[in-house]
Design an enzyme around this catalytic site. Sequence first.
Site, PDB file in Angstrom:
ATOM      1  N   ASP A   1       0.853  -1.195   0.000  1.00  0.00           N
ATOM      2  CA  ASP A   1       0.000   0.000   0.000  1.00  0.00           C
ATOM      3  C   ASP A   1       0.885   1.240   0.000  1.00  0.00           C
ATOM      4  OD1 ASP A   1      -2.388  -1.484   0.031  1.00  0.00           O
ATOM      5  OD2 ASP A   1      -2.252  -1.754   2.192  1.00  0.00           O
TER       6      ASP A   1
ATOM      7  N   LYS B   1       0.682  -7.937  -2.720  1.00  0.00           N
ATOM      8  CA  LYS B   1      -0.686  -7.491  -3.002  1.00  0.00           C
ATOM      9  C   LYS B   1      -0.648  -6.061  -3.504  1.00  0.00           C
ATOM     10  CE  LYS B   1      -3.786  -6.099   0.191  1.00  0.00           C
ATOM     11  NZ  LYS B   1      -4.517  -4.944  -0.349  1.00  0.00           N
TER      12      LYS B   1
ATOM     13  N   ASP C   1      -5.894  -6.679  -5.531  1.00  0.00           N
ATOM     14  CA  ASP C   1      -6.981  -6.509  -4.547  1.00  0.00           C
ATOM     15  C   ASP C   1      -7.814  -5.283  -4.901  1.00  0.00           C
ATOM     16  OD1 ASP C   1      -8.488  -6.472  -2.192  1.00  0.00           O
ATOM     17  OD2 ASP C   1      -6.882  -5.584  -0.994  1.00  0.00           O
ATOM     18  N   LEU C   2      -8.708  -5.429  -5.877  1.00  0.00           N
ATOM     19  CA  LEU C   2      -9.524  -4.276  -6.302  1.00  0.00           C
ATOM     20  C   LEU C   2     -10.970  -4.387  -5.811  1.00  0.00           C
ATOM     21  CD1 LEU C   2      -8.064  -3.697  -9.886  1.00  0.00           C
ATOM     22  CD2 LEU C   2      -7.416  -2.624  -7.727  1.00  0.00           C
ATOM     23  N   LYS C   3     -11.323  -5.491  -5.216  1.00  0.00           N
ATOM     24  CA  LYS C   3     -12.630  -5.655  -4.540  1.00  0.00           C
ATOM     25  C   LYS C   3     -13.792  -5.177  -5.396  1.00  0.00           C
ATOM     26  CE  LYS C   3     -10.811  -5.000   0.172  1.00  0.00           C
ATOM     27  NZ  LYS C   3      -9.473  -4.490  -0.066  1.00  0.00           N
TER      28      LYS C   3
ATOM     29  N   ASP D   1     -20.274  -4.497  -8.320  1.00  0.00           N
ATOM     30  CA  ASP D   1     -21.124  -3.725  -9.229  1.00  0.00           C
ATOM     31  C   ASP D   1     -22.132  -4.695  -9.835  1.00  0.00           C
ATOM     32  OD1 ASP D   1     -22.112  -1.754 -11.062  1.00  0.00           O
ATOM     33  OD2 ASP D   1     -20.140  -0.802 -11.111  1.00  0.00           O
ATOM     34  N   ILE D   2     -22.887  -4.260 -10.822  1.00  0.00           N
ATOM     35  CA  ILE D   2     -23.841  -5.189 -11.437  1.00  0.00           C
ATOM     36  C   ILE D   2     -23.052  -6.257 -12.212  1.00  0.00           C
ATOM     37  CG2 ILE D   2     -25.740  -3.528 -11.531  1.00  0.00           C
ATOM     38  CD1 ILE D   2     -25.064  -3.132 -14.527  1.00  0.00           C
TER      39      ILE D   2
ATOM     40  N   THR E   1     -12.233  -6.550   7.462  1.00  0.00           N
ATOM     41  CA  THR E   1     -11.677  -6.760   8.811  1.00  0.00           C
ATOM     42  C   THR E   1     -11.667  -5.464   9.624  1.00  0.00           C
ATOM     43  OG1 THR E   1      -9.563  -6.720   7.645  1.00  0.00           O
ATOM     44  CG2 THR E   1     -10.305  -8.825   8.464  1.00  0.00           C
TER      45      THR E   1
ATOM     46  N   ARG F   1       0.940  -2.965   7.166  1.00  0.00           N
ATOM     47  CA  ARG F   1       1.696  -2.047   7.999  1.00  0.00           C
ATOM     48  C   ARG F   1       2.665  -2.693   8.980  1.00  0.00           C
ATOM     49  NH1 ARG F   1      -3.717   1.307   8.915  1.00  0.00           N
ATOM     50  NH2 ARG F   1      -4.494  -0.791   8.464  1.00  0.00           N
TER      51      ARG F   1
HETATM   52  O1  C5P Z   1      -1.761  -2.608   6.898  1.00  0.00           O
HETATM   53  P1  C5P Z   1      -2.667  -3.777   7.057  1.00  0.00           P
HETATM   54  O2  C5P Z   1      -1.932  -5.041   7.476  1.00  0.00           O
HETATM   55  O3  C5P Z   1      -3.877  -3.498   7.915  1.00  0.00           O
HETATM   56  O4  C5P Z   1      -3.188  -4.047   5.568  1.00  0.00           O
HETATM   57  C1  C5P Z   1      -4.190  -4.970   5.264  1.00  0.00           C
HETATM   58  C2  C5P Z   1      -4.436  -4.972   3.788  1.00  0.00           C
HETATM   59  O5  C5P Z   1      -5.450  -5.915   3.480  1.00  0.00           O
HETATM   60  C3  C5P Z   1      -4.891  -3.632   3.226  1.00  0.00           C
HETATM   61  O6  C5P Z   1      -4.258  -3.501   1.955  1.00  0.00           O
HETATM   62  C4  C5P Z   1      -6.385  -3.780   3.049  1.00  0.00           C
HETATM   63  O7  C5P Z   1      -6.858  -3.081   1.926  1.00  0.00           O
HETATM   64  C5  C5P Z   1      -6.524  -5.282   2.816  1.00  0.00           C
HETATM   65  N1  C5P Z   1      -7.808  -5.859   3.194  1.00  0.00           N
HETATM   66  C6  C5P Z   1      -8.313  -5.811   4.488  1.00  0.00           C
HETATM   67  N2  C5P Z   1      -9.527  -6.370   4.801  1.00  0.00           N
HETATM   68  C7  C5P Z   1     -10.244  -6.981   3.855  1.00  0.00           C
HETATM   69  C8  C5P Z   1      -9.743  -7.058   2.536  1.00  0.00           C
HETATM   70  C9  C5P Z   1      -8.510  -6.497   2.262  1.00  0.00           C
HETATM   71  O8  C5P Z   1      -7.651  -5.282   5.375  1.00  0.00           O
HETATM   72  N3  C5P Z   1     -11.388  -7.570   4.157  1.00  0.00           N
END
Ligand code: C5P
Length: 236
Positions: free
Chosen positions: A10, A32, A59-61, A64-65, A119, A211
Amino acid sequence: MGKDVIVACDFSGRKETLEFLGELEGLNPFIKIGMELFYREGPQMVRELKEKGYRIFLDLKLHDIPNTVEKAMTALASLNVDMCNVHAAGGRTMMEAALRGLGSGVGKRPLLIAVTQLTSTSQEQMERELLIERPMKEVVASYGRNALKAGLDGVVCSPLEAPGVHEMCGKGFLTVTPGVRFAGDSKGDQKRVTDPAGAAALGSDYIVVGRSITGASHPRKAYERCIADFTGLKDR
Ligand code: C5P
């Protein structure tokens, strides 16, 4: 693919990402790429990292339709990444459409997984804002069952929900779990967290760690510690 740590890159741009990956040189991390980097640098960044040999979870999640998601996934299929995702809340028809789009590429179809509840969402928030009043574990396992029925390969959930997903969907159904922190690290915006060894004990197939590695004073050591704690392997 087996149990592995996926490092969430990130970062705000190409330069920062390549500098960070330089610190993990030779360790061949599964990485990722999320919205921040993709929206900034575009698909070229994915191609460049793929050419360097990285395994990539894009990871673009998507949510949409079905028609839009199918076409978007068809475009992403040409990037030949290793894993992609959608939101399970988009429903089974949308997930089936995503799978069709992703399967239209020439290479091996990337794994497709569905985000259950983020999460960063707490039980209380889910009840108050989304009006979903069942226990988190039940909600996540039920989203998992929908994803399985749609033909997907697994879900994104917290390690805490991995046992319930495996019970409902089988051991072979992947649990990709963010919300991982070393003991003592700040949780940041995450709510449902465990440490890498805890995630392994709960049966997570992949942990996604951002992080706790990228923000560490020694990212290489933090990554190696993560691998050791999660896979039980001391040397790689
Ligand atoms: O920095 P951290 O360890 O919290 O990063 C978690 C990564 O996982 C982030 O890039 C976040 O977008 C991704 N993520 C998440 N929860 C989800 C799906 C993806 O934290 N349900």
